[in-house]
Design a protein around this motif. Structure first.
Motif, PDB file in Angstrom:
ATOM      1  N   TRP A 161      -3.931  23.019  -2.088  1.00 14.81           N
ATOM      2  CA  TRP A 161      -3.113  22.028  -1.368  1.00 14.81           C
ATOM      3  C   TRP A 161      -3.586  21.848   0.063  1.00 14.81           C
TER       4      TRP A 161
ATOM      5  N   LEU B  10       0.078  16.368  -3.860  1.00 14.35           N
ATOM      6  CA  LEU B  10      -0.946  15.752  -3.023  1.00 14.35           C
ATOM      7  C   LEU B  10      -2.016  15.079  -3.864  1.00 14.35           C
ATOM      8  N   LEU B  11      -2.386  15.732  -4.958  1.00 15.39           N
ATOM      9  CA  LEU B  11      -3.415  15.158  -5.812  1.00 15.39           C
ATOM     10  C   LEU B  11      -2.944  13.841  -6.402  1.00 15.39           C
TER      11      LEU B  11
ATOM     12  N   ILE C 123      -0.742  11.788  -5.142  1.00 11.71           N
ATOM     13  CA  ILE C 123      -0.715  10.766  -4.098  1.00 11.71           C
ATOM     14  C   ILE C 123      -2.128  10.264  -3.823  1.00 11.71           C
ATOM     15  N   LEU C 124      -3.059  11.227  -3.667  1.00 11.40           N
ATOM     16  CA  LEU C 124      -4.453  10.881  -3.371  1.00 11.40           C
ATOM     17  C   LEU C 124      -5.012   9.981  -4.460  1.00 11.40           C
TER      18      LEU C 124
ATOM     19  N   GLU D 189      -8.730  11.173   5.841  1.00 15.63           N
ATOM     20  CA  GLU D 189      -8.962   9.813   5.383  1.00 15.63           C
ATOM     21  C   GLU D 189      -8.047   8.837   6.100  1.00 15.63           C
ATOM     22  N   HIS D 190      -6.776   9.217   6.252  1.00 11.27           N
ATOM     23  CA  HIS D 190      -5.861   8.263   6.870  1.00 11.27           C
ATOM     24  C   HIS D 190      -6.111   8.105   8.355  1.00 11.27           C
TER      25      HIS D 190
ATOM     26  N   TRP E 280     -16.877   5.792   5.168  1.00 10.15           N
ATOM     27  CA  TRP E 280     -15.546   6.202   4.696  1.00 10.15           C
ATOM     28  C   TRP E 280     -15.615   7.518   3.953  1.00 10.15           C
TER      29      TRP E 280
ATOM     30  N   TRP F 130       0.830  -1.209   0.000  1.00  6.62           N
ATOM     31  CA  TRP F 130       0.000   0.000   0.000  1.00  6.62           C
ATOM     32  C   TRP F 130       0.862   1.255   0.000  1.00  6.62           C
TER      33      TRP F 130
ATOM     34  N   LEU G  39      -6.605  14.215   2.730  1.00 10.97           N
ATOM     35  CA  LEU G  39      -5.655  13.107   2.859  1.00 10.97           C
ATOM     36  C   LEU G  39      -5.484  12.725   4.326  1.00 10.97           C
TER      37      LEU G  39
ATOM     38  N   LEU H 205      -6.557  19.508  -0.159  1.00 10.90           N
ATOM     39  CA  LEU H 205      -6.131  18.126  -0.416  1.00 10.90           C
ATOM     40  C   LEU H 205      -5.462  17.532   0.813  1.00 10.90           C
ATOM     41  N   LEU H 206      -4.638  18.356   1.469  1.00 14.77           N
ATOM     42  CA  LEU H 206      -3.933  17.848   2.643  1.00 14.77           C
ATOM     43  C   LEU H 206      -4.930  17.472   3.732  1.00 14.77           C
TER      44      LEU H 206
ATOM     45  N   GLU I 203      -3.312   6.456  -4.473  1.00 10.49           N
ATOM     46  CA  GLU I 203      -3.754   5.615  -3.368  1.00 10.49           C
ATOM     47  C   GLU I 203      -5.138   5.046  -3.628  1.00 10.49           C
ATOM     48  N   HIS I 204      -6.034   5.895  -4.136  1.00  9.65           N
ATOM     49  CA  HIS I 204      -7.391   5.403  -4.326  1.00  9.65           C
ATOM     50  C   HIS I 204      -7.483   4.427  -5.475  1.00  9.65           C
TER      51      HIS I 204
ATOM     52  N   LEU J 274       1.801   5.118  -2.605  1.00  5.64           N
ATOM     53  CA  LEU J 274       2.020   6.519  -2.239  1.00  5.64           C
ATOM     54  C   LEU J 274       3.404   7.005  -2.653  1.00  5.64           C
TER      55      LEU J 274
ATOM     56  N   LEU K  86      -6.410   1.242  -3.974  1.00  7.41           N
ATOM     57  CA  LEU K  86      -7.416   0.578  -3.135  1.00  7.41           C
ATOM     58  C   LEU K  86      -8.507  -0.060  -3.992  1.00  7.41           C
TER      59      LEU K  86
END
Lengths: 662, 662
Positions: free
Chosen positions: B608, A611-612, A614-615, B618-619, B580, A580, B615, B611-612, A618-619, A584, A622
């Motif tokens: 940002w 960040l976008l 990474i987001l 969610e985590h 979620w 997982w 992120l 998004l941060l 990650e999704h 990232l 998943l």
């Protein structure tokens, strides 16, 4: 390797040929102080008594260096069969076995013979189980048995020789090879080799694809990153199925439910089990939780101590290699490496001991819970030492280097104080070195793997040879060794000298090997987008690894106790976590370095873009995971199918019996 | 409500008092065309034959409106007991029951009596199971039985009356109330009420906390958002345990493994089952996958059609209420509502039909798989219609309104064409209206819930009353109704007229009620940070909901067939998904609106930062979920404990038997 294999030349050691039907050897140390000697002797008598009470035949021989060797063997076939029958019945009751053992015992053992691993496991349990459960209650190095230094089965060197020879000639291990391991060393060891083999086969794809990507796509390719993540998802989900499959095939699915109590467990009070109504020993879960909370400061301590060391060495290295131009530069370059080589293993050993202490403090009832908790801590430790340097380079040094490096002047100022003249040291103007990252990854995935192999296999071998030589020389001087050999009966002498050797060997710990593989998988999943050839290196490494691990078991360790297992246990979570996290880091690395190829400096990155991505990554990860999991669940695994078929047969039979009887 | 309850006054309908021991009523329509009539009559004779072959006693009566009512009853107690015994034996073999049924049948049924739900379920299975499995193979509206319009059990009105009376007097439902439902209507319905009750109890906390937050923290509070997310995690994980617990308690844990085949399933070829060796009917999984792929265009179609409608109405509404100042404004304001009221239900009905078609096309072997796939599509549909308006306001209208609203001039230009003079319409300068979001949330969580209650309970009731009145009038005119009643035997007349009524009632579909609750949970999880009183509204609503659902079952639906279930099935995933997603939307809403309170416009947001926070949220959510899951797993559930205790007892007994026999 040829030199190593010469150990197994037929003529080499005549003592290797037979084990004289010995099940276990108990190595009993006799203290040299007279005060303790009497106590130890009394305990020794207790030991022999305890063994014969539960049905072991024993023989005692001189173990050398003020120790005794107790050779034990289950005295009667009837006792053995009874144990096997009980154990299999228990398996059936817990749902591990599908069929209840046949009442006709003789026919039953013809149909389902007892493997060596099963016999040895049950013999070990008979020795170590508490007395109220019908065992002898002998646990090495605890309480009354503090002088029992180890209990180990003897290697079957005929098998080992054949094993090593076969594997060193084979390109690819097959299912049969793993089953062989299982029958000799139990499922826990077999699972390691099965995992290694599955991982090896799966590496073929990223090795080929990585090579192609290296040629065609270059570094930091998003396409490589996606394929790599996909691969890691598929591998992880596939292994989960494979694991269940193997467990069914080996008839051990669900054995993790049958727990072995930890003899070191300390209870607060006795209570009645709400389920069984039996008296059980209870330790307050809140106290345990409070102690488990210590994991947080432990992790922080690891992070700060190890991280601090790594960051310092990293900073010194950058200063010396890229800023500093003064005298002794060629020697000073080695300073960080030297610092790391001195401090890192020391700190790691200390922290591992701390982890052991902490786990013991958490006071678990069962071996498995203890082991799982220990593995968790070890994983944190290794995660920090293995990946921090690359994280530092990728996410601190390259993007923020221009801001941070000027602060390294602190070294210059410190150094100035020690120079006689107090002159400023000569430095050069500085540029971020983007190759650093690649070099580092290559170091960790190639050089470090080779170094690791050396420290794991060659160093212990050489060390043992040297020690042996020194010992022999000193024994010749004292005349001790010969004396010992002369005391032995001539027909036993070779055998005994071999057993004395085995008694001195290390205990094989499969955790160490798992750790190595899981950390390796982490490099592939987290950082291989930096250097796509990673998988090629691992492919070669793991071919050797399987053989060297086999050799480690066969030659440099005591024969492991053949425990059962139905999975690779806590390492599975670690694998899932790394897979997982890979989504990232890969996304972040691709975003940071791919766009910046033109100007060589990724400083002008947009935080929201990073960040976008990474987001997003990650999704996607998943979602892909859910899809792959469902697809793999749809593909019927042969093991589960077999299990269902057996269950169905049993049901049908029962139904027919009942409705026939009605 | 008092009016509704008058239905259950003792004197109201004498036909409600007894069911004359009828198990099921089969409603058989006779077509009016002569050509089909002969065929229908032949099939009817087949029907009666098939029923008596498997052991049903039947009585036929006139059903009115060219239909027949077949009253069926399992003829002998022996047959019933045999069915129950077989079913329980199957349960045991599949691991659902822990103890095998006792061989002594008489004593066995004394110890574990047959509940009404069990008898009715087995009777239904006996009617519908294929002939080769020992049933009569009668499935309504399929193949040979196309004239069978429904098969339904009769309501136990004595019980229903008591039930409604009890519940309307109670503040809080207890476990016993749910168990009562289970014994009458089966576990599938009972699970719905259990879920509703668990949700209701859990709502107490956010209602109280939300009220406090509303008073003290105001809207868009990050603290409220965190607590709300935490709550939803705890609720979700708690329900998962509770579900297992109830399944164990009701003895249905694992019944989802015992699948009922779908009679509509069409097979391509017959193959041998690798597990059982029996012939099974196979449909190519690749073909099914290809058809499942149609879900993607379906979802896109839903999103574009429904989304398009919502966006258009939204745009028109904004234009009219906030920009437009011309003539007829007071009437035009209703235009979007009118458009939505006309088009939305139509489109929804069409799309639901499409979803049904698609699911049928996917051609599943079992009811459960079919249902799960249908539920998935329905969830997508409802997700879009329920949440799009708020998403639009929160994430498009408020942040981007200043850019987008000027484009609404298109309406003005269009409108100008229709005005005689072609003059520009009068408009006013425009400001984003941040209250819009709150108003919308209040609408969906209060007004819409009330409207929903009305359409669900009051409208059907009124409709039925009116239809009934119309029918009676027309029957009196034709003299039909009286004729029918005069044909009936006087002692049956009341009973028959009541059964004729029940035959006309809707089939109760628990999916509809689940959908309502899950969508409601979504508002709480996704948007309640906008208006913290949400949970208070839901608390009141759900108290009424439980009673009105009970009434719906008791009065306005046929008695449901008491299917078993071991969970709330596919809705669990929907709940998890919404919980979620809530962490994401809450974080985004708080970030967007909390910081912007001062100037009323959140336009100057940093991407940002947004998004941060997403992120991050969610985590944290995922970590909390893992922690909560582990903690809840540690707390032993009474159901699982009971199960383990039973299993242990069984094992112990067996062990004693075996080792006693040895």
């Amino acid at each position: 390797m040829a030199g190593l294999r010469s150990l197994y030349k037929d003529e080499a050691e005549p003592g290797l040929k037979s084990n004289f039907d010995v099940d276990y050897v108990i190595h009993y140390k006799i203290p040299t102080q007279d005060t303790e000697k009497a106590e130890a002797e009394a305990a020794f008598i207790q030991l022999i008594k305890a063994l014969s009470t539960v049905g072991f035949a024993t023989e005692v021989r001189n173990g050398g260096k003020s120790s005794l060797l107790v050779f034990t063997k289950i005295a009667s076939d009837k006792l053995l069969n009874n144990q096997v029958y009980r154990s299999r019945l228990q398996d059936w009751l817990y749902g591990v076995r599908i069929h209840a053992p046949n009442q006709d015992v003789n026919k039953y053992f013809e149909d389902e013979p007892v493997s060596e691993a099963e016999r040895l496991r049950l013999a070990y349990l008979l020795i170590t189980k508490p007395r109220n459960e019908g065992g002898a209650g002998i646990n090495p190095k605890t309480g009354q048995w503090k002088n029992v230094s180890s209990i180990f089965p003897l290697h079957d060197h005929n098998f080992n020789r054949q094993w090593i020879q076969q594997w060193s000639k084979k390109y690819y291990l097959e299912e049969g090879d793993i089953t062989q391991i299982r029958d000799r060393f139990g499922e826990r060891v077999a699972f390691y080799f099965a995992f290694l083999q599955a991982y090896f086969s799966f590496l073929l794809f990223p090795a080929a694809f990585g090579f192609a990507a290296w040629l065609l796509l270059g570094q930091f390719s998003w396409f490589y990153a996606i394929v790599n993540c996909l691969w890691s998802v598929v591998f992880f989900e596939h292994w989960k199925t494979k694991e269940t499959d193997l467990a069914v095939q080996w008839g051990v699915r669900g054995v993790s439910k049958i727990q072995h109590p930890r003899p070191q467990f300390q209870f607060e009070r006795e209570a009645q089990d709400p389920v069984t109504g039996e008296a059980i020993r209870v330790y307050s879960p809140f106290k345990r939780l409070a102690r488990q909370m210590l994991q947080v400061p432990f992790a922080l301590a690891c992070a700060s101590v190890l991280g601090g060391l790594i960051v310092s060495c990293f900073a010194i290295e950058i200063f010396i290699t890229e800023v500093y131009t003064g005298p002794f530069k060629q020697y000073l370059t080695f300073l960080p490496t030297i610092l790391l080589t001195i401090f890192m293993p020391t700190l790691q050993t200390l922290l591992t001991q701390l982890a052991e202490r902490l786990t013991a403090l958490e006071n678990y009832e069962t071996h498995d819970a203890h082991q799982a908790s220990f593995v968790q801590k070890i994983f944190v430790l290794n995660f920090i030492t293995s990946y921090t340097p690359i994280f530092l380079t990728a996410f601190i040094y390259v993007p923020f280097g221009k801001i941070l490096v000027p602060y390294l002047d602190i070294f210059q100022l410190t150094a100035q104080k020690f120079t006689a003249q107090g002159k400023p040291l000569p430095t050069k103007s500085w540029e971020i070195n983007p190759d650093r990252l690649t070099k580092q990854v290559i170091y960790f995935t190639v050089t470090a793997q080779i170094v690791n192999f050396a420290t794991e296999v060659i160093v212990p071998y050489v060390k043992r040879k040297v020690f042996k030589a020194v010992e022999e020389v000193s024994e010749k001087k004292n005349g001790n060794g010969d004396a010992l050999k002369q005391q032995d009966l001539p027909e036993e002498a070779d055998f005994l000298s071999r057993v004395r050797n085995e008694a001195e060997l290390d205990v094989y710990d499969v955790t160490v090997d798992y750790r190595e593989m899981v950390i390796q998988f982490g490099y592939l999943s987290l950082f291989s987008v930096i250097w796509p050839l990673t998988a090629c290196s691992f492919l070669v490494n793991n071919w050797v690894e399987a053989r060297s691990d086999a050799m480690k078991i066969a030659i440099s360790s005591q024969r492991p106790i053949p425990w059962r297992a139905d999975s690779i246990g806590p390492w599975l979570n670690a694998l899932g976590f790394l897979s997982w996290l890979g989504s990232l880091t890969s996304a972040a690395i691709v975003f940071l370095f791919n766009s910046s190829k033109q100007d060589g400096s990724p400083w002008d990155i947009s935080a929201w873009g990073l960040l976008l991505s990474i987001l997003f990554a990650e999704h996607i990860y998943l979602v892909v995971q859910i899809v792959v999991r469902n697809v793999i669940a749809k593909l019927d695994s042969p093991g589960l199918q077999k299990e269902r078929a057996q269950r169905f047969q049993m049901r049908k039979q029962l139904l027919e019996q009942t409705f026939g009887a009605n």
